[in-house]
Scaffold this active site. Structure first.
Site, mmCIF file in Angstrom:
data_model
loop_
_atom_site.group_PDB
_atom_site.id
_atom_site.type_symbol
_atom_site.label_atom_id
_atom_site.label_comp_id
_atom_site.label_asym_id
_atom_site.label_seq_id
_atom_site.Cartn_x
_atom_site.Cartn_y
_atom_site.Cartn_z
ATOM 1 N N ASP A 46 0.808 5.461 7.029
ATOM 2 C CA ASP A 46 -0.313 5.262 7.955
ATOM 3 C C ASP A 46 -0.200 6.145 9.188
ATOM 4 O O ASP A 46 -0.627 5.768 10.286
ATOM 5 C CB ASP A 46 -0.435 3.789 8.385
ATOM 6 C CG ASP A 46 -0.526 2.860 7.192
ATOM 7 O OD1 ASP A 46 -1.213 3.232 6.232
ATOM 8 O OD2 ASP A 46 0.092 1.789 7.217
ATOM 9 N N GLY A 84 -1.656 9.004 9.463
ATOM 10 C CA GLY A 84 -2.870 9.822 9.594
ATOM 11 C C GLY A 84 -2.819 11.050 8.686
ATOM 12 O O GLY A 84 -3.488 12.049 8.946
ATOM 13 N N LYS A 85 -2.058 10.948 7.591
ATOM 14 C CA LYS A 85 -1.926 12.088 6.669
ATOM 15 C C LYS A 85 -3.270 12.469 6.061
ATOM 16 O O LYS A 85 -3.558 13.638 5.862
ATOM 17 C CB LYS A 85 -0.954 11.748 5.523
ATOM 18 C CG LYS A 85 0.465 11.522 5.985
ATOM 19 C CD LYS A 85 1.359 11.104 4.844
ATOM 20 C CE LYS A 85 1.010 9.761 4.246
ATOM 21 N NZ LYS A 85 1.144 8.611 5.151
ATOM 22 N N LYS A 105 -6.349 12.246 7.249
ATOM 23 C CA LYS A 105 -7.184 13.054 8.145
ATOM 24 C C LYS A 105 -6.690 14.499 8.195
ATOM 25 O O LYS A 105 -7.473 15.445 8.119
ATOM 26 C CB LYS A 105 -7.166 12.467 9.568
ATOM 27 C CG LYS A 105 -7.809 13.418 10.545
ATOM 28 C CD LYS A 105 -7.617 13.123 11.989
ATOM 29 C CE LYS A 105 -7.815 14.426 12.750
ATOM 30 N NZ LYS A 105 -8.019 14.249 14.162
ATOM 31 N N ASN A 131 -1.928 1.480 -4.057
ATOM 32 C CA ASN A 131 -1.326 0.479 -3.162
ATOM 33 C C ASN A 131 -1.476 0.796 -1.688
ATOM 34 O O ASN A 131 -1.192 -0.050 -0.842
ATOM 35 C CB ASN A 131 0.163 0.315 -3.489
ATOM 36 C CG ASN A 131 0.914 1.628 -3.487
ATOM 37 O OD1 ASN A 131 0.384 2.640 -3.920
ATOM 38 N ND2 ASN A 131 2.124 1.626 -3.011
ATOM 39 N N ALA A 132 -1.851 1.992 -1.335
ATOM 40 C CA ALA A 132 -2.028 2.322 0.082
ATOM 41 C C ALA A 132 -3.239 3.232 0.167
ATOM 42 O O ALA A 132 -3.726 3.714 -0.853
ATOM 43 C CB ALA A 132 -0.791 3.017 0.628
ATOM 44 N N THR A 151 8.836 1.551 -1.050
ATOM 45 C CA THR A 151 7.945 1.649 -2.198
ATOM 46 C C THR A 151 8.794 2.095 -3.388
ATOM 47 O O THR A 151 9.967 2.426 -3.234
ATOM 48 C CB THR A 151 6.752 2.574 -1.901
ATOM 49 O OG1 THR A 151 5.772 2.381 -2.936
ATOM 50 C CG2 THR A 151 7.147 4.043 -1.837
ATOM 51 N N THR A 196 -6.011 -0.529 2.629
ATOM 52 C CA THR A 196 -6.177 -1.113 1.293
ATOM 53 C C THR A 196 -6.315 -2.628 1.373
ATOM 54 O O THR A 196 -7.162 -3.223 0.709
ATOM 55 C CB THR A 196 -4.968 -0.734 0.402
ATOM 56 O OG1 THR A 196 -4.880 0.687 0.363
ATOM 57 C CG2 THR A 196 -5.129 -1.261 -1.009
ATOM 58 N N HIS A 223 -5.685 6.214 2.528
ATOM 59 C CA HIS A 223 -5.926 7.104 3.647
ATOM 60 C C HIS A 223 -7.329 6.816 4.140
ATOM 61 O O HIS A 223 -8.236 6.671 3.327
ATOM 62 C CB HIS A 223 -5.976 8.561 3.195
ATOM 63 C CG HIS A 223 -4.694 9.097 2.666
ATOM 64 N ND1 HIS A 223 -3.514 8.999 3.328
ATOM 65 C CD2 HIS A 223 -4.442 9.796 1.545
ATOM 66 C CE1 HIS A 223 -2.577 9.620 2.629
ATOM 67 N NE2 HIS A 223 -3.118 10.093 1.535
ATOM 68 N N THR A 224 -7.499 6.792 5.447
ATOM 69 C CA THR A 224 -8.855 6.670 5.966
ATOM 70 C C THR A 224 -9.314 8.048 6.400
ATOM 71 O O THR A 224 -8.620 8.723 7.142
ATOM 72 C CB THR A 224 -8.874 5.711 7.166
ATOM 73 O OG1 THR A 224 -8.265 4.501 6.742
ATOM 74 C CG2 THR A 224 -10.285 5.436 7.643
HETATM 75 P P1 GDP Z 1 -2.524 7.777 6.178
HETATM 76 O O1 GDP Z 1 -2.303 6.877 5.030
HETATM 77 O O2 GDP Z 1 -1.277 8.427 6.666
HETATM 78 O O3 GDP Z 1 -3.621 8.764 5.937
HETATM 79 O O4 GDP Z 1 -3.022 6.868 7.386
HETATM 80 P P2 GDP Z 1 -4.194 5.772 7.426
HETATM 81 O O5 GDP Z 1 -5.467 6.361 7.062
HETATM 82 O O6 GDP Z 1 -3.777 4.563 6.717
HETATM 83 O O7 GDP Z 1 -4.120 5.383 8.961
HETATM 84 C C1 GDP Z 1 -4.381 6.276 9.955
HETATM 85 C C2 GDP Z 1 -5.526 5.724 10.805
HETATM 86 O O8 GDP Z 1 -5.585 6.444 12.003
HETATM 87 C C3 GDP Z 1 -6.888 5.886 10.175
HETATM 88 O O9 GDP Z 1 -7.693 4.810 10.564
HETATM 89 C C4 GDP Z 1 -7.399 7.202 10.767
HETATM 90 O O10 GDP Z 1 -8.823 7.268 10.830
HETATM 91 C C5 GDP Z 1 -6.842 7.100 12.132
HETATM 92 N N1 GDP Z 1 -6.510 8.352 12.821
HETATM 93 C C6 GDP Z 1 -5.956 9.501 12.332
HETATM 94 N N2 GDP Z 1 -5.698 10.358 13.337
HETATM 95 C C7 GDP Z 1 -6.087 9.734 14.480
HETATM 96 C C8 GDP Z 1 -6.050 10.075 15.860
HETATM 97 O O11 GDP Z 1 -5.587 11.137 16.253
HETATM 98 N N3 GDP Z 1 -6.531 9.150 16.751
HETATM 99 C C9 GDP Z 1 -7.024 7.947 16.375
HETATM 100 N N4 GDP Z 1 -7.461 7.102 17.298
HETATM 101 N N5 GDP Z 1 -7.061 7.579 15.078
HETATM 102 C C10 GDP Z 1 -6.591 8.456 14.160
#
Ligand code: GDP
Length: 424
Positions: A12, A14-15, A17, A37-38, A236, A301, A40-41
């Protein structure tokens, strides 16, 4: 050029993005491990998406997206994801490795029943079947995708498999048995759904390397959830390291030239396990949780609240070193803008001694964080695009972390959207 994008922490970070962003300049994006199981948003011009298995290059129609052999393929959940992408009007290219293994109905059931059996000793599994899936894979009774297309072999294997599974269901968990022919029917349905995507993706990638294509290898979770090097057993069941990216996608390890390691400006974790820099005060934790990520720190998830803490330089340096980070991206810096002072955990205290290196799970449980406090910047930093335009305290925070991790921070993310990025 092959680049891996991986997490330094508990996942989580931010990978998703950052992969979506880096994908713009790539030809191919590969998921090399993990399953449904996990998640990315990703937030971009098409909307907000929670991707679980689809590679983060899926929004770019000229990019080939690959679900590699290292993944746990959950066909039903993948079809839902594909539907959500299709209904947003996105044209995409997807290949699924013929050697990826298929998640079967009993994997999810065994995950659920085992967590029930363990009671208060449960792992906090997402109950998506990942641990039973990998047990079967390494016990060599799992199914690779190509086996779905060989009817006789498939029936024979399922019959043998469910003979064993049913003993466990009946006698260990006291649950109904499974008829292998029902599973056969389900799997034939899976085969129909995915047949157009199945390919020898290792060959595809090896050829792409010869043609000098740009390839991104996308990891799930982070170092501290790696089966071997993470907080075992609260990990995991597949390796989250860039070192595994070559195996999980089927390319030579020396082709990975760049390892971009993602770390978040504070910490978050899901599930059980030691978390030295965790904020234990519920009000203080909730304050950070609700400001974190794009909609608070709640699982992409599962929706469950994530545990949160301050930045842990011990864990992050360990995470980046094991990943072999050649560069680091620090995400979510904007989230910390509300704090007067920002505590950063720079060492662990265990049995009266101070440690700067990561420890085994038993010692982590008994460790106390040593915090240093940095000055907060107390103003919004959203919309800033140049590093020099950041407040001095924010730059000091980034540079402090960079020094502690020992790897150049080349990107700072200051918001969830694709354009919220500062290159250094
Ligand atoms: P991942 O599994 O590593 O891709 O991470 P997730 O998606 O589970 O969690 C990262 C969260 O942080 C998501 O809700 C993203 O939209 C958000 N996110 C990513 N980069 C940034 C940032 O620089 N600032 C903020 N506020 N949110 C971010």
């Amino acid at each position: 050029m092959v680049k891996a994008i991986v997490g330094a922490n508990w996942g989580d970070e931010g990978k998703g993005k950052i992969t979506d962003l880096c994908a713009e300049a790539s030809d191919i994006v590969v998921r090399f491990q993990g399953g449904a199981n996990a998640g990315h948003t990703i937030i971009n011009k098409y909307g907000r998406f929670a991707l679980h298995q689809l590679p983060s290059g899926i929004f770019h129609e000229n990019i080939t997206n690959i679900i590699g052999n290292g993944c746990a393929l959950n066909v039903e959940s993948l079809m839902d994801e594909i539907d959500s992408i299709k209904s947003a009007g996105i044209n995409f290219r997807l290949l699924i490795s013929e050697r990826a293994q298929v998640l079967l109905p009993h994997h999810v059931l065994l995950d659920v029943y085992e967590e029930e059996r363990l009671g208060n000793k449960a792992f906090g599994s997402t109950k998506s079947g990942i641990a039973p899936f990998f047990s079967d894979k390494y016990a060599k009774i799992g199914l690779q995708v190509w086996e779905l297309f060989n009817d006789e072999l498939l029936k024979e294997k399922l019959e043998m498999m469910y003979e064993k599974v049913n003993v466990t269901l009946k006698y260990l968990y006291n649950k109904p048995e499974i008829n292998f022919m029902e599973v056969y029917g389900i799997l034939k349905g899976y085969a129909k759904c995915i047949k157009d995507y199945v390919a020898d993706t290792s060959l595809f990638l090896r050829n792409a390397i010869k043609e000098n294509k740009t390839i991104l290898l996308e990891g799930q979770l982070g170092t501290l959830k790696d089966t071997d090097h993470g907080i075992y057993p609260y990990v995991t069941s597949s390796s989250t390291l860039a070192g595994y990216a070559a195996v999980g996608s089927g390319i030579p390890p020396y082709e990975i030239k760049d390892i971009l390691c993602i770390t978040k400006a504070y910490s978050s974790a899901v599930g059980e396990g030691p978390f030295v820099s965790e904020i234990l005060d519920p009000t203080e934790a909730e304050e950070l949780r609700k400001r974190g990520g794009d909609k608070g720190e709640y699982g992409a998830t599962t929706g469950r609240p994530r545990r949160v803490g301050y930045f842990d330089t011990v864990a992050s340096r360990y995470g980046a070193e094991l990943q072999g980070a050649t560069e680091v991206c620090l995400t979510c810096l904007d989230v910390l803008s509300y704090l007067d002072e920002i505590p950063v955990c720079t060492a662990y205290e265990f049995e009266g001694r101070t440690y700067k290196n990561f420890l085994t799970t038993d010692k982590l449980y008994a460790s106390k964080p040593v915090f240093e406090k940095l000055k907060g910047w107390k103003c919004s930093i959203k919309g800033i695009r140049k590093y020099e335009d950041l407040p001095a305290e924010a730059k000091a925070y980034v540079e402090f972390i960079e020094k502690e991790i020992g790897v150049k921070i080349t990107m700072v993310s200051n918001g969830p959207a694709r354009e919220d990025i500062i290159y250094r």
